[in-house]
Scaffold this motif. Structure first.
Motif, mmCIF file in Angstrom:
data_model
loop_
_atom_site.group_PDB
_atom_site.id
_atom_site.type_symbol
_atom_site.label_atom_id
_atom_site.label_comp_id
_atom_site.label_asym_id
_atom_site.label_seq_id
_atom_site.Cartn_x
_atom_site.Cartn_y
_atom_site.Cartn_z
ATOM 1 N N SER A 117 23.052 -12.986 72.476
ATOM 2 C CA SER A 117 24.000 -15.111 71.970
ATOM 3 C C SER A 117 23.818 -14.649 70.314
ATOM 4 C CB SER A 117 23.764 -15.691 72.433
ATOM 5 O OG SER A 117 25.040 -17.116 72.789
ATOM 6 N N SER A 174 35.073 -26.253 68.520
ATOM 7 C CA SER A 174 33.443 -25.966 68.747
ATOM 8 C C SER A 174 32.273 -27.612 69.738
ATOM 9 C CB SER A 174 32.171 -27.127 67.132
ATOM 10 O OG SER A 174 32.520 -26.177 66.642
ATOM 11 N N VAL A 203 33.785 -26.612 73.398
ATOM 12 C CA VAL A 203 32.591 -24.880 74.546
ATOM 13 C C VAL A 203 31.700 -25.969 74.584
ATOM 14 C CG1 VAL A 203 31.754 -23.386 73.945
ATOM 15 C CG2 VAL A 203 34.237 -23.190 72.977
ATOM 16 N N MET A 204 30.915 -26.318 73.216
ATOM 17 C CA MET A 204 29.421 -27.144 73.362
ATOM 18 C C MET A 204 29.558 -27.802 75.172
ATOM 19 S SD MET A 204 27.615 -29.780 71.767
ATOM 20 C CE MET A 204 29.249 -31.375 72.211
ATOM 21 N N GLN A 255 30.753 -25.070 78.573
ATOM 22 C CA GLN A 255 29.550 -24.665 78.580
ATOM 23 C C GLN A 255 28.197 -25.020 79.660
ATOM 24 O OE1 GLN A 255 28.370 -21.154 78.250
ATOM 25 N NE2 GLN A 255 28.859 -20.391 75.474
ATOM 26 N N HIS A 289 30.136 -25.840 82.766
ATOM 27 C CA HIS A 289 30.669 -24.995 83.901
ATOM 28 C C HIS A 289 29.719 -24.007 84.378
ATOM 29 C CE1 HIS A 289 34.199 -21.970 84.937
ATOM 30 N NE2 HIS A 289 33.944 -20.931 84.363
ATOM 31 N N SER A 349 33.394 -21.744 66.474
ATOM 32 C CA SER A 349 34.214 -22.456 67.934
ATOM 33 C C SER A 349 32.650 -21.815 68.915
ATOM 34 C CB SER A 349 35.171 -21.551 68.635
ATOM 35 O OG SER A 349 36.281 -21.588 68.026
ATOM 36 N N MET A 350 31.803 -21.074 69.124
ATOM 37 C CA MET A 350 30.690 -20.595 69.590
ATOM 38 C C MET A 350 29.094 -21.536 69.091
ATOM 39 S SD MET A 350 30.949 -16.676 70.468
ATOM 40 C CE MET A 350 30.801 -16.569 68.851
ATOM 41 N N GLY A 401 27.771 -23.661 71.202
ATOM 42 C CA GLY A 401 27.273 -23.615 72.779
ATOM 43 C C GLY A 401 26.229 -23.355 73.265
ATOM 44 N N GLY A 438 25.027 -26.881 74.029
ATOM 45 C CA GLY A 438 25.086 -27.562 75.741
ATOM 46 C C GLY A 438 24.298 -27.094 76.816
ATOM 47 N N LEU A 439 23.972 -25.524 76.750
ATOM 48 C CA LEU A 439 23.467 -25.424 77.970
ATOM 49 C C LEU A 439 22.111 -25.741 77.542
ATOM 50 C CD1 LEU A 439 24.232 -21.668 77.419
ATOM 51 C CD2 LEU A 439 24.988 -22.937 79.450
ATOM 52 N N CYS A 478 31.456 -34.723 79.970
ATOM 53 C CA CYS A 478 31.993 -33.542 79.431
ATOM 54 C C CYS A 478 33.695 -34.043 79.309
ATOM 55 C CB CYS A 478 31.423 -32.610 79.997
ATOM 56 S SG CYS A 478 29.787 -32.291 80.382
#
Length: 448
Positions: free
Chosen positions: A60, A254, A257-258, A261, A264, A377-378, A381, A384-385, A404
């Motif tokens: 990543s 941004s 996606v945070m 992730q 999801h 955009s990523m 991410g 968030g994880l 979220c």
């Protein structure tokens, strides 16, 4: 039926058919690999979840670090050759992973190194793919072309997830990674068969070379190829930031996606395990989303919105309901139905977004602008994880899911407040993207 004819005509075009076939095989490998890698690594002697996290993080981080470089490379060199090399590098990286996992001689540094190589190759694929579609699809059929590509990749994604689990259970992660490697290699071979002419708008016309025998296949020169890499990145940034609709939606994603992730990949599975029946229930949710993705492609083939970015951003509101419903302990069938809507909305957004960028951004800068889009955009991410686990422990997975979902809605409403998002009108099919510095020739003008 009128919309089906361009699709059939596109698939009869050799270059486009090769690209679709290559991308479908590549996505099959992409969907195959995570299952194979996860269970292959966890089955290694002495491996722990931290081992898997380290390998996935290495890949990543490589994607985020090298995606801007990938954009420069894809704007400087023939994009089909960039894709070809990237697929073959990915094949080698997965072959190395297959050998290490299959023989159980898998030092962490070796697994991480192969993951970095794979991530670096992947970082060049997305910018090159965004840029190559207008080279093989007529301007009036760009949306159908993007939809056909998405249909192939979505079907491959579903097939890869299912087949990956079966192969891992049957013969082990090492053989599954070997199959992924072979799929990447075949994808690269199909791209190698493509023959694209020089990009006319980008070929230098200086000196006697302009009147000679012509540029070599896929040759690129001019602004994207005559400056340093840093100058190319700066030019790409200027193109990116000069379009309000573009950077506003990237900022939206941004944040989206945070939290996506987190919801999801961590919080949703936690609730599914505790309340809905475990992996079977979560598989049902993912299947609903996958079916929505495929239906979204079919809708996109016919949809012709006047304001594609406005509609696309409105569609991203569909991301929130599954997680709000999970947070509210809704029945499983309701969550599955909302996941179907999520898949449909996200696929429609993606096709409208890609088509608009390809029609509005100058071809010479398209891959670099796409790389800024992907990186932005990523970017959040991984955060968030990292936050999802502690959030589930301290405030509970249900409350965290509701937060979220609310954040998704709020960020979307914020993006809709932008005049650039609301007012961008779809350009005509024959429009040629030009720099925005000259408003008199800018092919996209906002509504009054």
């Amino acid at each position: 039926m009128a919309d089906q004819t361009p699709v059939r005509d596109l698939l009869r075009e050799r270059q486009f058919a090769l690209l679709v076939s290559a991308r479908t095989l590549s996505m099959l490998a992409v969907a195959f690999a995570p299952v194979a890698l996860a269970f292959g690594i966890l089955d290694l002697p002495g491996a722990t979840p931290t081992t898997l996290s380290t390998v996935l993080a290495a890949e990543s981080i490589a994607v985020v670090l090298f995606i801007l470089v990938g954009g420069v490379v894809a704007d400087r060199y023939p994009r089909h050759r960039v894709l070809q090399v990237a697929e073959w590098v990915n094949a080698l990286a997965h072959a190395a992973l297959a050998v290490m996992v299959g023989t159980e001689h898998a030092p962490l540094w070796g697994l991480a190194a192969a993951a970095v190589v794979s991530g670096t190759a992947t970082a060049t694929v997305w910018p090159a793919l965004t840029g190559i579609v207008p080279e093989v699809v007529p301007p009036e059929h760009l949306q159908q072309g993007n939809a056909v590509l998405a249909l192939g990749t979505n079907i491959a994604r579903v097939a890869g997830l299912v087949a990956g689990g079966i192969v891992v259970a049957g013969v082990g992660g090492g053989w599954a990674l070997a199959i992924a490697s072979a799929s990447f290699a075949c994808s690269g071979l199909l791209v190698a068969l493509m023959r694209l002419p020089a990009r006319p708008a980008l070929v230098a016309a200086a000196g006697s070379g302009a009147s000679g025998s012509g540029a070599p296949e896929g040759a690129v020169s001019g602004k994207a190829g005559s400056n340093s890499a840093l100058a190319d990145l700066r030019d790409g940034w200027d193109e990116f930031r000069s379009r309000q609709w573009l950077w506003v939606v990237v900022v939206q994603f941004s944040v989206l996606v945070m939290v996506f992730q987190a919801a999801h990949l961590v919080l949703g599975p936690v609730v599914a395990r505790e309340e809905l029946g475990g992996p079977t229930a979560w598989t049902a949710v993912l299947t609903g989303e996958a079916v929505g993705l495929i239906v979204g492609v079919l809708v996109a083939m016919r949809l012709r919105p006047r304001r594609p970015i406005l509609l696309g951003v409105l569609l991203t509101l569909g991301a929130a309901p599954p997680y709000l419903l999970l947070g509210a302990s809704a029945p499983l069938w309701v969550v599955v139905a909302s996941a179907f809507v999520l898949g449909l909305c996200f696929d429609l957004f993606g096709i409208l977004w890609q088509t608009t960028m390809q029609r509005v951004v100058p071809p010479a800068a398209l891959s670099r602008v796409s790389s800024y889009d992907a990186m932005g955009s990523m970017l959040l991410g991984p955060l968030g994880l990292v936050l999802a686990g502690p959030a589930a422990e301290h405030v509970g997975a249900h409350r965290a899911l509701v937060v979220c979902g609310v954040v998704m809605v709020v960020t979307t409403l914020g993006a809709l407040a932008s005049p650039g998002v609301r007012n961008l009108v779809a350009p005509g099919p024959a429009a040629v993207a030009l720099p925005v510095g000259n408003p008199e020739v800018d092919p996209v003008a906002p509504l009054p």
